[in-house]
Design an enzyme around this catalytic site. Sequence first.
Site, PDB file in Angstrom:
ATOM      1  N   ASP A  68       0.811  -1.214   0.000  1.00  0.00           N
ATOM      2  CA  ASP A  68       0.000   0.000   0.000  1.00  0.00           C
ATOM      3  C   ASP A  68       0.849   1.271   0.000  1.00  0.00           C
ATOM      4  O   ASP A  68       2.061   1.224   0.196  1.00  0.00           O
ATOM      5  CB  ASP A  68      -0.959   0.010   1.201  1.00  0.00           C
ATOM      6  CG  ASP A  68      -0.303  -0.522   2.470  1.00  0.00           C
ATOM      7  OD1 ASP A  68       0.929  -0.465   2.564  1.00  0.00           O
ATOM      8  OD2 ASP A  68      -1.033  -0.992   3.358  1.00  0.00           O
ATOM      9  N   ASN A 137      -7.585  -2.943  14.241  1.00  0.00           N
ATOM     10  CA  ASN A 137      -8.965  -3.286  13.869  1.00  0.00           C
ATOM     11  C   ASN A 137      -9.013  -4.497  12.940  1.00  0.00           C
ATOM     12  O   ASN A 137     -10.022  -4.764  12.305  1.00  0.00           O
ATOM     13  CB  ASN A 137      -9.646  -2.078  13.202  1.00  0.00           C
ATOM     14  CG  ASN A 137      -8.921  -1.630  11.935  1.00  0.00           C
ATOM     15  OD1 ASN A 137      -7.998  -2.304  11.471  1.00  0.00           O
ATOM     16  ND2 ASN A 137      -9.338  -0.516  11.362  1.00  0.00           N
ATOM     17  N   HIS A 139      -7.210  -4.939  10.187  1.00  0.00           N
ATOM     18  CA  HIS A 139      -6.956  -4.700   8.757  1.00  0.00           C
ATOM     19  C   HIS A 139      -5.656  -5.363   8.313  1.00  0.00           C
ATOM     20  O   HIS A 139      -4.746  -5.574   9.105  1.00  0.00           O
ATOM     21  CB  HIS A 139      -6.993  -3.203   8.402  1.00  0.00           C
ATOM     22  CG  HIS A 139      -5.818  -2.389   8.837  1.00  0.00           C
ATOM     23  ND1 HIS A 139      -5.923  -1.043   9.151  1.00  0.00           N
ATOM     24  CD2 HIS A 139      -4.509  -2.675   9.003  1.00  0.00           C
ATOM     25  CE1 HIS A 139      -4.736  -0.576   9.474  1.00  0.00           C
ATOM     26  NE2 HIS A 139      -3.850  -1.549   9.401  1.00  0.00           N
ATOM     27  N   GLU A 144      -9.674  -2.154   5.196  1.00  0.00           N
ATOM     28  CA  GLU A 144     -10.262  -1.780   6.477  1.00  0.00           C
ATOM     29  C   GLU A 144     -11.560  -2.573   6.716  1.00  0.00           C
ATOM     30  O   GLU A 144     -12.144  -3.109   5.765  1.00  0.00           O
ATOM     31  CB  GLU A 144     -10.574  -0.277   6.464  1.00  0.00           C
ATOM     32  CG  GLU A 144      -9.339   0.628   6.363  1.00  0.00           C
ATOM     33  CD  GLU A 144      -8.587   0.784   7.700  1.00  0.00           C
ATOM     34  OE1 GLU A 144      -8.577  -0.163   8.516  1.00  0.00           O
ATOM     35  OE2 GLU A 144      -8.017   1.861   7.924  1.00  0.00           O
TER      36      GLU A 144
HETATM   37  C1  F6R Z   1       1.379  -1.430   6.084  1.00  0.00           C
HETATM   38  C2  F6R Z   1       0.171  -2.186   6.243  1.00  0.00           C
HETATM   39  C3  F6R Z   1      -0.631  -2.159   7.498  1.00  0.00           C
HETATM   40  C4  F6R Z   1       0.200  -2.467   8.734  1.00  0.00           C
HETATM   41  C5  F6R Z   1      -0.658  -2.413   9.987  1.00  0.00           C
HETATM   42  C6  F6R Z   1       0.161  -2.619  11.241  1.00  0.00           C
HETATM   43  O1  F6R Z   1       1.938  -1.662   4.802  1.00  0.00           O
HETATM   44  O2  F6R Z   1      -0.190  -2.803   5.327  1.00  0.00           O
HETATM   45  O3  F6R Z   1      -1.673  -3.095   7.380  1.00  0.00           O
HETATM   46  O4  F6R Z   1       0.765  -3.746   8.603  1.00  0.00           O
HETATM   47  O5  F6R Z   1      -1.306  -1.180  10.068  1.00  0.00           O
HETATM   48  O6  F6R Z   1       1.049  -1.553  11.397  1.00  0.00           O
HETATM   49  P1  F6R Z   1       2.136  -1.558  12.546  1.00  0.00           P
HETATM   50  O7  F6R Z   1       3.100  -2.636  12.207  1.00  0.00           O
HETATM   51  O8  F6R Z   1       2.756  -0.191  12.489  1.00  0.00           O
HETATM   52  O9  F6R Z   1       1.425  -1.820  13.826  1.00  0.00           O
END
Ligand code: F6R
Length: 246
Positions: A68, A137, A139, A144
């Site tokens: 992303d 959450n 995701h 989301e």
């Molecule tokens: C980032 C991504 C997100 C993160 C998730 C956890 O490329 O795809 O899904 O993996 O938000 O983020 P952290 O590791 O910062 O808790």
Amino acid sequence: MAYVRVFDNETQVAGAAAVIIASAILHKPNVILGLATGSTPIPTYRELIRLYQNGVLDFSRVITFNLDEYCHLPAEHACSYHYFMRKHLFENINISAGNTHLPNGNAPDLAKEGIRYDMAIETAGGIDLQLLGIGRNGHIGFNEPAEQFTYESHVADLTPSTMEANSRFFEEEDMPFQAISMGIGSIMSAKEILLIATGMDKAEAIRKSLQGDIRPQIQASILRTHPKAVYLLDQAAASQLDCSKA
Ligand code: F6R
């Protein structure tokens, strides 16, 4: 059913994740890796850099597709995922810039950019090993919580929970509210999936994704239908799992 392995701490999770990724590169030098950003994979990337510096890994033929990127944030911005990947991995290994791919969050037509990105993944042969983190959450990527799973790459409105988690990185006026994300289709088409989660703030999402219903409100729950999905967790992230259901 996903295979779950629980480690004492974050360092061991990173070590184990790096071993799996390194093994994929050693087996297939031109492996196609799906990569994630965020805090969780940073120690794993550090391990991979160490293996490169020690002469164990050669990234010259490795191909990567990131999950992303934020929309309307310049690629040079210190909070963009382009910048993150350069800083935490790409500029420290011998990967060729042309082999690294991220969606373009500044494309004039973001719907077309999603189609282009999915086609690029497919044309390359699909992802061999997809590394994932998980949001509080549930995701994955920026898929989301929703009423349904979205299979194609798409523009996602970030939820308040995700924006709050991201607020540590941004000045309020810079805070992106949309991202372009790989969809559930490309993620689930990966031949292998490796999800890493550390820390207490992931415990609820981990429990819901592994032991709740499979539903789009907890996007990661779909990973349980993947034939080769591995979760590497530290004790804190695993702390809400009901062991009687293991
Ligand atoms: C980032 C991504 C997100 C993160 C998730 C956890 O490329 O795809 O899904 O993996 O938000 O983020 P952290 O590791 O910062 O808790």
